[in-house]
Scaffold this motif. Structure first.
Motif, PDB file in Angstrom:
ATOM      1  N   ARG A 372      32.655  44.112  38.514  1.00 47.34           N
ATOM      2  CA  ARG A 372      34.112  44.235  38.537  1.00 47.34           C
ATOM      3  C   ARG A 372      34.608  44.507  39.955  1.00 47.34           C
ATOM      4  NH1 ARG A 372      32.924  47.518  34.056  1.00 47.34           N
ATOM      5  NH2 ARG A 372      33.762  49.436  35.006  1.00 47.34           N
ATOM      6  N   ALA A 390      46.418  40.716  37.193  1.00 45.74           N
ATOM      7  CA  ALA A 390      45.115  40.984  36.574  1.00 45.74           C
ATOM      8  C   ALA A 390      44.420  42.177  37.211  1.00 45.74           C
ATOM      9  CB  ALA A 390      44.237  39.740  36.678  1.00 45.74           C
ATOM     10  N   PHE A 392      45.984  45.059  38.479  1.00 49.06           N
ATOM     11  CA  PHE A 392      46.601  46.367  38.241  1.00 49.06           C
ATOM     12  C   PHE A 392      45.973  47.149  37.093  1.00 49.06           C
ATOM     13  CE2 PHE A 392      49.801  45.377  41.344  1.00 49.06           C
ATOM     14  CZ  PHE A 392      50.228  46.625  41.772  1.00 49.06           C
ATOM     15  N   PRO A 393      45.545  46.517  35.978  1.00 46.56           N
ATOM     16  CA  PRO A 393      44.898  47.312  34.925  1.00 46.56           C
ATOM     17  C   PRO A 393      43.651  48.045  35.397  1.00 46.56           C
ATOM     18  CG  PRO A 393      45.589  45.183  34.060  1.00 46.56           C
ATOM     19  CD  PRO A 393      45.798  45.130  35.544  1.00 46.56           C
ATOM     20  N   LEU A 394      42.997  47.544  36.450  1.00 49.38           N
ATOM     21  CA  LEU A 394      41.780  48.190  36.926  1.00 49.38           C
ATOM     22  C   LEU A 394      42.051  49.453  37.726  1.00 49.38           C
ATOM     23  CD1 LEU A 394      40.750  45.247  36.207  1.00 49.38           C
ATOM     24  CD2 LEU A 394      38.917  45.718  37.823  1.00 49.38           C
ATOM     25  N   GLY A 396      43.128  51.963  36.479  1.00 47.88           N
ATOM     26  CA  GLY A 396      42.717  53.022  35.564  1.00 47.88           C
ATOM     27  C   GLY A 396      41.247  52.928  35.183  1.00 47.88           C
ATOM     28  N   ASP A 397      40.470  52.120  35.897  1.00 47.89           N
ATOM     29  CA  ASP A 397      39.039  51.959  35.588  1.00 47.89           C
ATOM     30  C   ASP A 397      38.313  53.297  35.757  1.00 47.89           C
ATOM     31  OD1 ASP A 397      37.013  49.319  35.459  1.00 47.89           O
ATOM     32  OD2 ASP A 397      36.060  51.138  36.242  1.00 47.89           O
ATOM     33  N   ALA A 425      53.657  51.061  37.869  1.00 45.39           N
ATOM     34  CA  ALA A 425      52.410  51.782  37.620  1.00 45.39           C
ATOM     35  C   ALA A 425      52.485  53.228  38.095  1.00 45.39           C
ATOM     36  CB  ALA A 425      51.251  51.070  38.322  1.00 45.39           C
ATOM     37  N   GLY A 429      51.434  55.139  32.775  1.00 47.41           N
ATOM     38  CA  GLY A 429      49.987  55.044  32.687  1.00 47.41           C
ATOM     39  C   GLY A 429      49.286  56.364  32.920  1.00 47.41           C
ATOM     40  N   SER A 430      47.985  56.287  33.064  1.00 44.58           N
ATOM     41  CA  SER A 430      47.158  57.475  33.232  1.00 44.58           C
ATOM     42  C   SER A 430      47.401  58.095  34.607  1.00 44.58           C
ATOM     43  CB  SER A 430      45.679  57.093  33.099  1.00 44.58           C
ATOM     44  OG  SER A 430      45.291  56.270  34.190  1.00 44.58           O
ATOM     45  N   ALA A 433      45.671  56.081  37.349  1.00 38.98           N
ATOM     46  CA  ALA A 433      46.355  54.837  37.705  1.00 38.98           C
ATOM     47  C   ALA A 433      47.607  55.136  38.528  1.00 38.98           C
ATOM     48  CB  ALA A 433      46.722  54.063  36.445  1.00 38.98           C
TER      49      ALA A 433
END
Length: 785
Positions: A372, A390, A392-394, A396-397, A425, A429-430, A433
């Protein structure tokens, strides 16, 4: 029962004889005859002491040792010891040993040739060349091997005669020496040996060591042979050819171009692929490079299969795939799409081009966090705007490496969409993030984001508050500075420390300086630490006295931070404080002070910095080398040269790199002297190739007196620069008075292969006054035929 003595123990009689050796050696020349008599002592320990003593006595022992070698041949032990003593002698023994080569006894001549070769005596090359045609095979072989130790470039004609003599005992050792000579005249005779089954394998290896572009066609033809062993040796030789060329000229493109443009024997690429089966891992990795240069559908298939081999081979196969022409793109993308995590990890660092963005984006969902992260890195290189959503969701990885890679990729992409996504963001979110989004917004610092950072100062998540504080320093607006100064008085020492650190990244505002000066007196050591650090970054000269007071702080980290801060502040007060700190017993403070003195660049500090080069501590010597590198004083270059001979590799490497960056002819002369003395010339050749002012002139000056061993290295350095002035110098070298320089220039111009180079070498092949230069030039021209 008598106990067995350990093998390396010394008996009492041996100890007494070793003490006698020491006394004889201390007496100087009068002790030589007795020491020579002891060369045949039955004890190896004693003989070793005798050899070392005679070698240390130098000229005083040279002729007695030669006389012993000539007249006392009744003991093999004595002969071997005399040879070792002459090889290691600190005196000028070449003259007496050369006289031994005129002896009528072949055994004496062979010993003399061995000594001259082990001493790498350039003066002996003409005589060694003569001895290669001696009637006695042992003498001829000893001379050939000696030329190999010296280098062999000055005796190519003699080596060619040996290779073409038909005498197995002379041909075999001459093959290797001729291949290593790097002379274009070696290619034809070595190629001719490929038709002889006795020599084919060794001749192929020698062609690989030649580093010559003209060795490509005969090695490619060799791949058509039915023998798997021959094909494998030819494949490895081609791979070594690429590496030798890279070492010499800093590129492999001319070799790869030859691999692509030469019409290989039918099925050559197929045979090259088959050779992988019997090769070890190291050979397979090398062969992958050759396959990558040749290309073709079959090659692509084989390289793709190797992606599942052991790591070193798989990595080489991935690199070869991605160096191929665009015909490989579809296969690489298919391998990326269908492969497992291990295969993706190999391919992702090598992917380029917007066409790959979709396949790379699919890898963002791979179960392996390393994949990743590599996918994020690849999208950052591609910088395709549509990939931002695609990524931005990472943020919070759960893996920090992935989060950092995603942030970096987003920063590489930028744009209005990234700003909008980051603002969203940062509010949703978390917590992780949101913190990552704040870092992205701080990087771009759009005015629309300032309210988000001010709001973040009151967030219940302490880590998010810290990120908001750091981010405020990116904004020049008065509201941002006002908020930072206010938070610098926060009740929490941790928050105050973060604020002090952030203030050092903001503007040099009076309110900022006042807050930092208060921070120097804070009760918390880390707040004082960051206050010192920030004042140094801002370079506030009026704060030098207050910072100097922190040199006596109770906390060690504050003292070190004060030294670092003074490094960024000008003025006599800061300099005096640094000088004092450089004499402290605390190692960390001393190193920091040395760095600061180097940054200040004041000549009066140079003695202190030069003294650091004698420190027993490696890290201190390394800091000292770095600190003096910016000074132009005449004593700096000799000091760097001495450091380039340091016992520690990191110090040597640093000193060499700093010499490489210095302008002027003297720095070039120093690098050349280091190159001559170095057993590993590759790093120094790379350093010599740095195109700084004075480098080309210095190399040309050295070429005027260089011998056959040094000249090719100097012309290779010119070729590696890839600059018009360096190319002009190569053409000029072809007109220098000394033949070694002209031979090397002709060979190197053959590798450069420009139109001007062709014309100059063609002229030299017809008009040069030296027949050897004409032959070298003609051999170079045949490469273009």
């Amino acid at each position: 029962m008598t106990p067995r003595r350990p093998p390396l123990s010394v008996s009492e009689p041996e100890r007494q004889r070793v003490e006698l050796v020491d006394r004889l050696a201390a007496s100087g020349a009068p002790g030589v005859p007795a020491l020579v008599e002891m060369l045949a002592d039955p004890s190896w320990t004693v003989r070793r002491a005798v050899v070392a003593s005679l070698a240390a006595l130098g000229d005083a022992a040279a002729r007695p040792l030669c006389a012993c070698l000539s007249e006392r041949r009744d003991s093999e032990a004595r002969i071997a010891a005399a040879v070792d003593a002459l090889v290691g002698s600190l005196g000028d023994v070449d003259g007496p040993v050369l006289e031994l080569t005129r002896d009528a006894r072949p055994a004496v001549v062979a010993d003399a040739a061995q000594i001259l070769g082990r001493r790498a005596s350039a003066k002996a090359v003409p005589r060694l060349a003569e001895l290669t045609s001696h009637p006695d095979d042992n003498v001829a072989v000893a001379a050939i091997e000696a030329l190999g130790r010296v280098g062999g470039r000055a005796a190519v004609d003699s080596l060619v005669d040996a290779v073409t003599s038909g005498n197995f005992f002379r041909v075999f050792p001459a093959i290797d020496v001729l291949g290593r000579s790097g002379d274009p005249r070696a290619i034809d005779p070595l190629s001719a040996l490929l038709d002889d089954p006795r020599y084919v394998l060794e001749a192929a290896r020698a062609l690989g060591r030649s580093g010559s572009r003209s060795a490509v066609p005969p090695l490619l033809r060799l791949l058509a042979r039915p023998s798997d062993a021959v094909a494998r040796v030819a494949a490895v030789a081609l791979a070594e050819l690429r590496e030798r060329y890279r070492e010499r000229y800093g590129t492999v493109e001319p070799i790869d171009e030859a691999l692509r443009s030469e019409v290989p024997a039918p099925g050559a690429a197929r045979r090259l692929s088959h050779s992988l089966a019997g090769a070890d891992a190291g050979e397979q990795a090398m062969i992958c490079g050759v396959l990558g240069a040749i290309g073709g559908d079959d090659v692509l298939l084989d390289l793709t299969r190797l992606l599942d081999a052991e790591p070193a081979v798989a990595s080489a196969a991935a690199d070869a795939l991605c160096r191929l022409s665009r015909s490989a793109d579809a296969r690489v993308l298919a391998a990326l799409r269908d492969g497992d995590s291990a295969r993706r990890l190999l391919l992702l660092p090598l992917v380029r081009g917007a066409a790959a963005a979709d396949e790379v984006a699919r890898c963002l969902a791979d179960p392996d966090p390393e994949v990743r992260a590599a996918a994020c890195d690849a999208l950052g290189r591609i910088a395709e705007p549509r990939a931002a959503a695609a990524l931005f969701p990472l943020l919070g990885d759960p893996n920090p490496r992935v989060v950092h890679a995603a942030m970096t990729a987003i920063q590489c992409i930028g744009g209005a969409e990234v700003e909008a996504l980051a603002l969203a963001a940062a509010r949703e979110g978390s917590p992780a993030a949101r913190r990552a989004a704040l870092r992205i917004l701080a990087y771009f610092a759009p005015p629309s984001a300032l309210p988000v950072f001010v709001e973040g100062l009151g967030d219940p998540d302490l880590r998010l508050r810290e990120r908001a504080i750091h981010g405020l320093a990116s904004f020049a607006e008065p509201a941002a500075i006002e908020a930072l100064v206010a938070v610098a008085a926060d009740p929490s020492e941790r928050v105050r420390g973060v604020a002090m650190r952030a203030l050092g990244q903001s503007a040099r505002d009076a309110r900022v300086i006042e807050a930092l000066l208060r921070g120097l007196r804070d009760e918390d050591a880390w707040v004082r630490y960051y206050a010192c650090q920030s004042l140094g970054k801002l370079g506030w000269e009026a704060a030098a006295g207050a910072i100097a007071e922190r040199l006596r702080d109770d906390s060690g980290q504050v003292r070190v931070s004060a030294v670092e801060a003074l490094s960024g502040i000008k003025g006599d007060l800061a300099l005096a404080a640094l000088e004092e700190a450089a004499r402290e017993g605390d190692t960390d403070m001393r190193r920091s002070a040395l760095i600061g003195l180097g940054i200040a660049g004041r000549e009066e500090s140079l003695p202190t910095l030069l003294g650091a080069l004698s420190s027993p501590d490696v890290a201190t010597r390394l800091v000292g080398v770095s600190a003096i590198s910016g000074f132009s004083s005449p004593e700096v270059l000799p000091a760097l040269v001495r450091a380039a001979g340091d016992a520690d590799e990191s110090v040597r490497a640093a000193a060499t790199s700093f010499i490489a960056g210095r302008t002027g002819v003297e720095a070039t002369r120093s690098l050349i002297a280091l190159l001559v003395a170095s057993p590993a010339p590759a790093p120094l050749l790379a350093a010599l190739s740095a195109p700084v002012p004075g480098r080309v002139e210095g190399i040309l000056d050295a070429l005027a007196t260089a011998d056959d061993e040094l000249s090719p290295l100097l012309t290779a350095a010119l070729a590696r620069m890839r600059r018009p002035e360096a190319h002009a110098a190569l053409l000029e070298a072809l007109r220098l008075p000394r033949a070694p320089a002209r031979k090397a220039a002709a060979t190197t111009l053959g590798a450069v292969a420009t139109r001007e180079a062709f014309a100059a070498v063609e002229l030299a092949s017809r008009t040069d006054p030296d027949p050897e230069v004409r032959r070298v030039s003609a051999s170079v021209l045949s490469q273009w035929a």
